[in-house]
Design an enzyme around this catalytic site. Sequence first.
Site, PDB file in Angstrom:
ATOM      1  N   THR A 251     -69.622  -0.257  -7.893  1.00  0.00           N
ATOM      2  CA  THR A 251     -71.027   0.061  -7.663  1.00  0.00           C
ATOM      3  C   THR A 251     -71.893  -0.248  -8.881  1.00  0.00           C
ATOM      4  O   THR A 251     -73.046  -0.622  -8.750  1.00  0.00           O
ATOM      5  CB  THR A 251     -71.162   1.555  -7.309  1.00  0.00           C
TER       6      THR A 251
ATOM      7  N   THR B  61     -65.981   3.546  -8.939  1.00  0.00           N
ATOM      8  CA  THR B  61     -65.577   4.922  -9.255  1.00  0.00           C
ATOM      9  C   THR B  61     -64.442   5.447  -8.366  1.00  0.00           C
ATOM     10  O   THR B  61     -63.788   6.419  -8.711  1.00  0.00           O
ATOM     11  CB  THR B  61     -66.780   5.879  -9.155  1.00  0.00           C
ATOM     12  N   ASP B  62     -64.221   4.807  -7.220  1.00  0.00           N
ATOM     13  CA  ASP B  62     -63.251   5.356  -6.265  1.00  0.00           C
ATOM     14  C   ASP B  62     -61.838   5.470  -6.839  1.00  0.00           C
ATOM     15  O   ASP B  62     -61.142   6.463  -6.614  1.00  0.00           O
ATOM     16  CB  ASP B  62     -63.197   4.495  -4.990  1.00  0.00           C
TER      17      ASP B  62
ATOM     18  N   GLU C 257     -40.855  28.050  -5.224  1.00  0.00           N
ATOM     19  CA  GLU C 257     -40.611  28.157  -3.775  1.00  0.00           C
ATOM     20  C   GLU C 257     -39.631  27.084  -3.293  1.00  0.00           C
ATOM     21  O   GLU C 257     -39.049  27.211  -2.222  1.00  0.00           O
ATOM     22  CB  GLU C 257     -41.931  28.013  -3.015  1.00  0.00           C
TER      23      GLU C 257
ATOM     24  N   LYS D 221     -62.187  12.133  -9.690  1.00  0.00           N
ATOM     25  CA  LYS D 221     -63.453  12.125  -8.955  1.00  0.00           C
ATOM     26  C   LYS D 221     -63.485  13.363  -8.059  1.00  0.00           C
ATOM     27  O   LYS D 221     -62.558  13.598  -7.284  1.00  0.00           O
ATOM     28  CB  LYS D 221     -63.549  10.844  -8.120  1.00  0.00           C
TER      29      LYS D 221
ATOM     30  N   TYR E 273     -75.359  -0.682   0.098  1.00  0.00           N
ATOM     31  CA  TYR E 273     -75.339  -1.693  -0.951  1.00  0.00           C
ATOM     32  C   TYR E 273     -73.994  -2.395  -0.932  1.00  0.00           C
ATOM     33  O   TYR E 273     -73.044  -1.951  -0.306  1.00  0.00           O
ATOM     34  CB  TYR E 273     -75.573  -1.062  -2.333  1.00  0.00           C
TER      35      TYR E 273
ATOM     36  N   SER F  52     -63.678  -0.849  -6.066  1.00  0.00           N
ATOM     37  CA  SER F  52     -62.388  -0.375  -6.581  1.00  0.00           C
ATOM     38  C   SER F  52     -61.487   0.175  -5.485  1.00  0.00           C
ATOM     39  O   SER F  52     -60.322   0.466  -5.729  1.00  0.00           O
ATOM     40  CB  SER F  52     -62.588   0.640  -7.702  1.00  0.00           C
TER      41      SER F  52
HETATM   42  N1  GLU Z   1     -66.221   1.965  -3.286  1.00  0.00           N
HETATM   43  C1  GLU Z   1     -66.927   1.516  -4.446  1.00  0.00           C
HETATM   44  C2  GLU Z   1     -66.011   1.343  -5.637  1.00  0.00           C
HETATM   45  O1  GLU Z   1     -65.216   2.172  -5.974  1.00  0.00           O
HETATM   46  C3  GLU Z   1     -68.030   2.425  -4.650  1.00  0.00           C
HETATM   47  C4  GLU Z   1     -67.781   3.555  -5.544  1.00  0.00           C
HETATM   48  C5  GLU Z   1     -68.428   3.341  -6.885  1.00  0.00           C
HETATM   49  O2  GLU Z   1     -68.223   2.373  -7.593  1.00  0.00           O
HETATM   50  O3  GLU Z   1     -69.165   4.244  -7.219  1.00  0.00           O
HETATM   51  O4  GLU Z   1     -66.105   0.307  -6.248  1.00  0.00           O
END
Ligand code: GLU
Length: 377
Positions: free
Chosen positions: A60, A139-140, A332, A212, A73, A106
Site C-alpha cells: 500500500t 502491511t499484511d 493441558e 498487525k 486502490y 504483501s
Molecule cells: N494487501 C496489501 C499489502 O499488504 C495492503 C496492506 C498494506 O500494505 O497496508 O500489500
Amino acid sequence: MTTPTASAAGRRQSWISILSIPLFALTLWTYGGAVQAAEPGKDAAAAGLPRILVLATGGTIAGQADPRATGAYKSGQITGEQLMASVPGLDKLAKINAEQISSIGSQDMNDKVWFALARRIQDAFDKNEADGIIITHGTDTLEETAFFLDNVVRGDKPVVIVGSMRPATAVSADGPGNLYEAVQVAADPRARGRGVMAVLNDKIQGARSVTKTNTTSIETFGSPNDGPIGYVDTAGGIRFMTQGAGFKRATYRLPAGEQLPRVAIVYSHANMDAVPIEDAISHGAKGIVLAGVGDGNTSKSALDALEAAAKKGIIVVRSTRVRSGFVTRNVEVDDDKNGFVVSEDLNPQKARVLTQLLIAGGVTAPAELQKAFTATW
Ligand code: GLU
C-alpha cells in the site's frame, strides 16, 4: 503476481539527490520527485551522511488511488525511488539508494522475494555498501518478512521494514511520515544490534514481537507481549526503551535455492476435527503449526491426529490463535509424551517461519527445536 527483479542487471542503482525535489513534492507525492544517478558508497561516506539502501517490494505504501473515490486502490504502483524522492527533508538525514526487488501486495509475499531480500541485504552489509537498510513492504505480511529476515541476516547494522495503511494518494497518507521515521531509525547508530525493526506510526517494534492488530487503522502494529522497543518522531527523535533487540537473537543459515520446506498452519475452533491435519499431511507438510485455542490447545480428535503426525516425523508446533501470551509446555497437553514443541510467544505465522528454517537446517529433534523456540530476554 510480479516476480522479483533482484538480478544485478534489473536493479536500478542511483543515489537520490533530495535537494532536487521541489517543495511541492509532498502534495505531488504520487508522482515522486527528481532522481539523480550517482555511484553509491564513496560519495555518501565522503559527505559524512549515513548510506541507506532502500529495497522496495510494493504494498500500500506504493499504492495509488483516486483520492475522491471510495478508498479502493492498487498496491505496488510506485517505485522505491519515487517513494523516497517524494519525502522532503531526507537529504539532511542520509544518502539514499533505492532498488526495486518486487512490486507486489504483501498478500503475495513469497519465498522467492524473501530469499532475494536476504541475499541483497547480506551482500550490501558484507561489501559495506550501506550503513542501514530500509525495506518498503505491504502491511499484511510485514511481520513475517521482518521475522524471516531477522533470523537469517548476519550483522549488527539496522534493518528497518516500513509500510503504510493508506495509499500514497489518500487524504492524510501515512506513508511519507513512516518513511521519514524509517530513515531516522536506519541512519541512527543507536539502532545497531537490534535486528530487524518495524517502523510505523511513531513506533519501533522488534521483529519477534510485532504484529498487525487492526485491519484498516493506522494504529495497527503492536507488540502484545513486550511493547515497542522504542519510539520515533520527526520532532523528538528516537527513544529506545530496551537494550538491543529486547531478547537474545539467533541467526540461521539461509538455505540453498529459494524455497523453504512446506509447513502448514492449522487453525483450531469449536467442533474441530482431524480433516485439516490430514489434509496438510496429504499435501506433503513437513511441519504443522497449530493455531490452537487458548494455551495452544485443540480437540481430542485433532490432538490424536497431531500425535500420529509427530510419530511419522512431522514436526508439530503448538501456537495459539490468541493475540497475546505464551504457550506453555505440558500443562493441558503432554508435549513430552507426544513429541510436540510449543511456540512460546511466537504467533502461528512466525512459528511457521522458524519451523521452516529449522527443518531446512536439519533440526528435527523436539528438544533441539524447543530450544530454538524459547527466547531469552
Ligand atoms: N494487501 C496489501 C499489502 O499488504 C495492503 C496492506 C498494506 O500494505 O497496508 O500489500
